[in-house]
Enzyme design. Structure first.
Site, mmCIF file in Angstrom:
data_model
loop_
_atom_site.group_PDB
_atom_site.id
_atom_site.type_symbol
_atom_site.label_atom_id
_atom_site.label_comp_id
_atom_site.label_asym_id
_atom_site.label_seq_id
_atom_site.Cartn_x
_atom_site.Cartn_y
_atom_site.Cartn_z
ATOM 1 N N GLY A 34 0.831 -1.194 0.000
ATOM 2 C CA GLY A 34 0.000 0.000 0.000
ATOM 3 C C GLY A 34 0.864 1.242 0.000
ATOM 4 O O GLY A 34 2.028 1.205 0.427
ATOM 5 N N GLN A 67 2.902 10.018 1.118
ATOM 6 C CA GLN A 67 4.200 9.318 1.157
ATOM 7 C C GLN A 67 5.062 9.649 -0.053
ATOM 8 O O GLN A 67 6.260 9.368 -0.057
ATOM 9 C CB GLN A 67 3.986 7.800 1.227
ATOM 10 C CG GLN A 67 3.420 7.340 2.568
ATOM 11 C CD GLN A 67 3.315 5.826 2.611
ATOM 12 O OE1 GLN A 67 2.334 5.256 2.140
ATOM 13 N NE2 GLN A 67 4.324 5.171 3.159
ATOM 14 N N CYS A 111 5.972 0.020 7.207
ATOM 15 C CA CYS A 111 5.606 1.172 6.388
ATOM 16 C C CYS A 111 6.781 1.535 5.500
ATOM 17 O O CYS A 111 7.921 1.550 5.963
ATOM 18 C CB CYS A 111 5.259 2.341 7.302
ATOM 19 S SG CYS A 111 4.831 3.858 6.427
ATOM 20 N N LEU A 112 6.496 1.820 4.235
ATOM 21 C CA LEU A 112 7.585 2.181 3.317
ATOM 22 C C LEU A 112 8.283 3.475 3.748
ATOM 23 O O LEU A 112 9.417 3.720 3.360
ATOM 24 C CB LEU A 112 7.043 2.319 1.889
ATOM 25 C CG LEU A 112 6.551 1.011 1.249
ATOM 26 C CD1 LEU A 112 5.924 1.283 -0.114
ATOM 27 C CD2 LEU A 112 7.682 -0.004 1.120
ATOM 28 N N HIS A 171 -4.208 1.383 7.706
ATOM 29 C CA HIS A 171 -2.883 1.998 7.716
ATOM 30 C C HIS A 171 -2.792 3.146 6.706
ATOM 31 O O HIS A 171 -2.336 4.250 7.030
ATOM 32 C CB HIS A 171 -1.842 0.908 7.398
ATOM 33 C CG HIS A 171 -0.428 1.391 7.330
ATOM 34 N ND1 HIS A 171 0.533 1.022 8.247
ATOM 35 C CD2 HIS A 171 0.198 2.201 6.440
ATOM 36 C CE1 HIS A 171 1.681 1.611 7.920
ATOM 37 N NE2 HIS A 171 1.505 2.322 6.828
ATOM 38 N N GLU A 172 -3.253 2.875 5.474
ATOM 39 C CA GLU A 172 -3.132 3.894 4.425
ATOM 40 C C GLU A 172 -4.059 5.078 4.679
ATOM 41 O O GLU A 172 -3.685 6.226 4.436
ATOM 42 C CB GLU A 172 -3.419 3.292 3.046
ATOM 43 C CG GLU A 172 -2.474 2.168 2.617
ATOM 44 C CD GLU A 172 -1.000 2.487 2.796
ATOM 45 O OE1 GLU A 172 -0.602 3.669 2.716
ATOM 46 O OE2 GLU A 172 -0.231 1.544 3.035
ATOM 47 N N HIS A 203 -2.618 7.557 6.982
ATOM 48 C CA HIS A 203 -1.648 8.474 6.354
ATOM 49 C C HIS A 203 -2.339 9.748 5.857
ATOM 50 O O HIS A 203 -1.746 10.826 5.873
ATOM 51 C CB HIS A 203 -0.980 7.796 5.149
ATOM 52 C CG HIS A 203 0.232 6.971 5.492
ATOM 53 N ND1 HIS A 203 1.344 7.488 6.125
ATOM 54 C CD2 HIS A 203 0.517 5.661 5.264
ATOM 55 C CE1 HIS A 203 2.258 6.533 6.272
ATOM 56 N NE2 HIS A 203 1.777 5.407 5.770
HETATM 57 ZN ZN ZN Z 1 2.691 3.612 5.740
#
Ligand code: ZN
Length: 161
Positions: free
Chosen positions: A46, A51, A88-89, A130-131, A134
């Site tokens: 995701g 991000q 998380c990226l 999670h997304e 953000h």
């Molecule tokens: Zn993330």
């Protein structure tokens, strides 16, 4: 399509609340394509627009059953509970234990601004939560139950959101 630079925890753009998308412009379509390419390139499941430095309510998710593009997404139902690893990226090399709903139902617009709903279970539900966090400037690191752990000692590949 092009890869975009993934912003890392500590970048102020990750703490801001994103604005809704009013119209799907060619520029935003390109952003969606780039987000998908960037997510796959980074082996994530995701990615949210902030991000890659864009404060718009757009996320892309693919937990293995094809990409979902969620524009202006909203969770409309949630139930159950799951406790497990999350990464998380934007927080490379780390993971933490986070409790999320086991199931969520969300409504969103697709890339053509058509409304649709998704039923997400398990990892998919975790990714949606999670997304969407953000988009409100929230990081999973605020929710971890036992601090952040490092992948360094673990040979197996982990999934990042
Ligand atoms: Zn993330």
């Amino acid at each position: 399509m092009a890869l975009r630079e993934i912003r890392i925890d500590g970048d102020p753009v990750l703490e801001k609340v994103c604005k809704p998308v009013k119209e799907m412009t060619p520029r935003l379509k390109e952003l969606v394509d780039d987000m998908l390419e960037t997510m796959y390139d980074a082996n994530g499941v995701g990615l949210a627009a902030p991000q890659v430095g864009v404060l718009r309510r757009i996320v892309v998710i693919d937990v293995g059953d094809g990409p979902y593009v969620l524009v202006n997404p909203e969770i409309i139902e949630k139930d159950g509970e799951q406790t497990g690893q999350e990464g998380c990226l934007s927080v490379p090399g780390k993971y933490g234990i986070v409790t999320r709903p086991m199931h969520v139902r969300a409504k969103a617009l697709d890339k053509d601004m058509k409304e649709y709903e998704i039923d997400a279970e398990g990892l998919f539900a975790r990714a949606v939560c999670h997304e969407l966090d953000h988009l409100d400037g929230k990081m999973y690191t605020e929710l971890v139950e036992d601090g952040l752990h490092s992948y360094d000692d673990e040979p197996e590949e982990e999934e990042n959101e």
